[in-house]
Design an enzyme around this catalytic site. Structure first.
Site, PDB file in Angstrom:
ATOM      1  N   HIS A 182       0.833  -1.206   0.000  1.00 33.12           N
ATOM      2  CA  HIS A 182       0.000   0.000   0.000  1.00 33.12           C
ATOM      3  C   HIS A 182       0.867   1.255   0.000  1.00 33.12           C
ATOM      4  O   HIS A 182       2.090   1.182   0.182  1.00 33.12           O
ATOM      5  CB  HIS A 182      -0.923   0.006   1.218  1.00 33.12           C
ATOM      6  CG  HIS A 182      -0.200   0.079   2.524  1.00 33.12           C
ATOM      7  ND1 HIS A 182       0.118  -1.021   3.271  1.00 33.12           N
ATOM      8  CD2 HIS A 182       0.300   1.143   3.217  1.00 33.12           C
ATOM      9  CE1 HIS A 182       0.767  -0.654   4.353  1.00 33.12           C
ATOM     10  NE2 HIS A 182       0.898   0.671   4.354  1.00 33.12           N
ATOM     11  N   HIS A 193      -5.930  -2.212   3.264  1.00 33.01           N
ATOM     12  CA  HIS A 193      -5.840  -0.978   2.474  1.00 33.01           C
ATOM     13  C   HIS A 193      -4.863  -1.116   1.311  1.00 33.01           C
ATOM     14  O   HIS A 193      -3.866  -1.835   1.384  1.00 33.01           O
ATOM     15  CB  HIS A 193      -5.488   0.236   3.325  1.00 33.01           C
ATOM     16  CG  HIS A 193      -4.174   0.175   4.057  1.00 33.01           C
ATOM     17  ND1 HIS A 193      -3.638  -0.971   4.579  1.00 33.01           N
ATOM     18  CD2 HIS A 193      -3.284   1.149   4.342  1.00 33.01           C
ATOM     19  CE1 HIS A 193      -2.494  -0.696   5.167  1.00 33.01           C
ATOM     20  NE2 HIS A 193      -2.243   0.585   5.032  1.00 33.01           N
ATOM     21  N   HIS A 196       4.700   7.258   2.622  1.00 30.57           N
ATOM     22  CA  HIS A 196       5.451   6.006   2.520  1.00 30.57           C
ATOM     23  C   HIS A 196       4.783   5.024   1.562  1.00 30.57           C
ATOM     24  O   HIS A 196       3.590   5.133   1.282  1.00 30.57           O
ATOM     25  CB  HIS A 196       5.648   5.335   3.885  1.00 30.57           C
ATOM     26  CG  HIS A 196       4.401   4.758   4.480  1.00 30.57           C
ATOM     27  ND1 HIS A 196       3.582   5.456   5.329  1.00 30.57           N
ATOM     28  CD2 HIS A 196       3.835   3.523   4.367  1.00 30.57           C
ATOM     29  CE1 HIS A 196       2.570   4.686   5.714  1.00 30.57           C
ATOM     30  NE2 HIS A 196       2.692   3.507   5.138  1.00 30.57           N
ATOM     31  N   HIS A 210       0.446  -1.355  14.341  1.00 34.34           N
ATOM     32  CA  HIS A 210      -0.590  -0.343  14.153  1.00 34.34           C
ATOM     33  C   HIS A 210      -1.870  -0.792  14.851  1.00 34.34           C
ATOM     34  O   HIS A 210      -2.211  -1.987  14.808  1.00 34.34           O
ATOM     35  CB  HIS A 210      -0.922  -0.161  12.674  1.00 34.34           C
ATOM     36  CG  HIS A 210       0.175   0.445  11.857  1.00 34.34           C
ATOM     37  ND1 HIS A 210       0.753   1.653  12.156  1.00 34.34           N
ATOM     38  CD2 HIS A 210       0.775   0.017  10.709  1.00 34.34           C
ATOM     39  CE1 HIS A 210       1.655   1.943  11.244  1.00 34.34           C
ATOM     40  NE2 HIS A 210       1.712   0.957  10.365  1.00 34.34           N
ATOM     41  N   TYR A 239       9.043   1.171   9.973  1.00 33.97           N
ATOM     42  CA  TYR A 239       9.294   2.272   9.043  1.00 33.97           C
ATOM     43  C   TYR A 239      10.781   2.536   8.952  1.00 33.97           C
ATOM     44  O   TYR A 239      11.476   2.545   9.975  1.00 33.97           O
ATOM     45  CB  TYR A 239       8.609   3.555   9.517  1.00 33.97           C
ATOM     46  CG  TYR A 239       7.116   3.576   9.369  1.00 33.97           C
ATOM     47  CD1 TYR A 239       6.512   3.470   8.120  1.00 33.97           C
ATOM     48  CD2 TYR A 239       6.297   3.723  10.484  1.00 33.97           C
ATOM     49  CE1 TYR A 239       5.136   3.506   7.988  1.00 33.97           C
ATOM     50  CE2 TYR A 239       4.920   3.769  10.357  1.00 33.97           C
ATOM     51  CZ  TYR A 239       4.344   3.662   9.112  1.00 33.97           C
ATOM     52  OH  TYR A 239       2.991   3.703   8.980  1.00 33.97           O
ATOM     53  N   GLU A 296       8.068   1.087   4.342  1.00 35.35           N
ATOM     54  CA  GLU A 296       7.558   0.292   5.466  1.00 35.35           C
ATOM     55  C   GLU A 296       7.595  -1.174   5.077  1.00 35.35           C
ATOM     56  O   GLU A 296       7.362  -1.512   3.912  1.00 35.35           O
ATOM     57  CB  GLU A 296       6.094   0.702   5.751  1.00 35.35           C
ATOM     58  CG  GLU A 296       5.443  -0.063   6.895  1.00 35.35           C
ATOM     59  CD  GLU A 296       3.953   0.278   7.080  1.00 35.35           C
ATOM     60  OE1 GLU A 296       3.340   0.812   6.118  1.00 35.35           O
ATOM     61  OE2 GLU A 296       3.416   0.009   8.154  1.00 35.35           O
TER      62      GLU A 296
HETATM   63 FE   LIG Z   1       1.616   1.819   5.865  1.00 34.60          FE
END
Ligand SMILES: [Fe+2]
Length: 191
Positions: free
Chosen positions: A36, A82, A96, A128, A137, A147
């Site tokens: 993503h 996502h 990112h 997350h 990251y 990431e």
């Molecule tokens: Fe991300």
């Protein structure tokens, strides 16, 4: 943005007939694919609506202000948490791109490899709250944030899934679940 409805099919490092579980000779982190991208917009609500109405993205998760305004959104087309996320920031900002890894173990291995190569780690390994994905990251030598992401609770989106809502007061754990707060660079450093 350029959209294509045709492209050459190249496959992957495995044969299309009787493939082994994984290809031999992989080097480094060897992420199987991109996952993503996160971009910034000065008016996230407008950008989020554009992707929903013009490009048929759907909401998987969102961060909402007390007045109901959507501050940030996680949008999907593949059945994954996502493909694209949009957060507040300057026009056209690139925050990112994320490469998927298969597990939290693979994420720690990625951290080892990055450190062995003296890459600048921005955050992690961590998790997350939004997507529940494990995360790391780091910056590549050109200064872009990348990431490695994965090991999430493997939820998949169906067309009738409804968006998960995070309230603005929970932005800390929504982004960085363990530290419960944003780090200084997260909202200020991007290209
Ligand atoms: Fe991300």
């Amino acid at each position: 943005v350029e959209l294509y409805n045709e492209m050459d099919y190249t496959g992957n490092a495995l044969p299309a007939v009787n493939p082994a579980p994984w290809p031999e000779g992989l080097r480094g982190i060897a992420p199987p694919r991109l996952d993503h991208t996160l971009v910034t917009a000065p008016e996230p609500g407008k950008a989020i609506e554009f992707f929903q109405t013009v490009l048929e993205f759907r909401l998987s998760e969102m961060l909402q202000a007390p007045d109901g305004t959507i501050i940030a959104a996680w949008l999907w087309q593949r059945p994954a948490p996502h493909d694209l996320a949009i957060v507040p920031g300057k026009p056209g900002g690139f925050h990112h791109a994320a490469f998927v890894v298969d597990s939290a173990d693979a994420l720690f291995r990625a951290a080892d490899i990055l450190t062995m190569h003296k890459a600048r780690i921005d955050y992690g390994p961590g998790r997350h709250g939004i997507t529940r994905g494990t995360t790391l990251y780091f910056f590549d030598p050109s200064g872009n944030r990348l990431e490695t992401f994965g090991g999430y609770t493997a939820y998949q989106m169906d067309p009738d899934c409804r968006a998960i809502r995070w309230t603005q007061d929970q932005i800390g754990p929504a982004v960085f679940y363990y530290s419960q707060e944003l780090n200084e660079t997260f909202l200020s450093v991007y290209t």
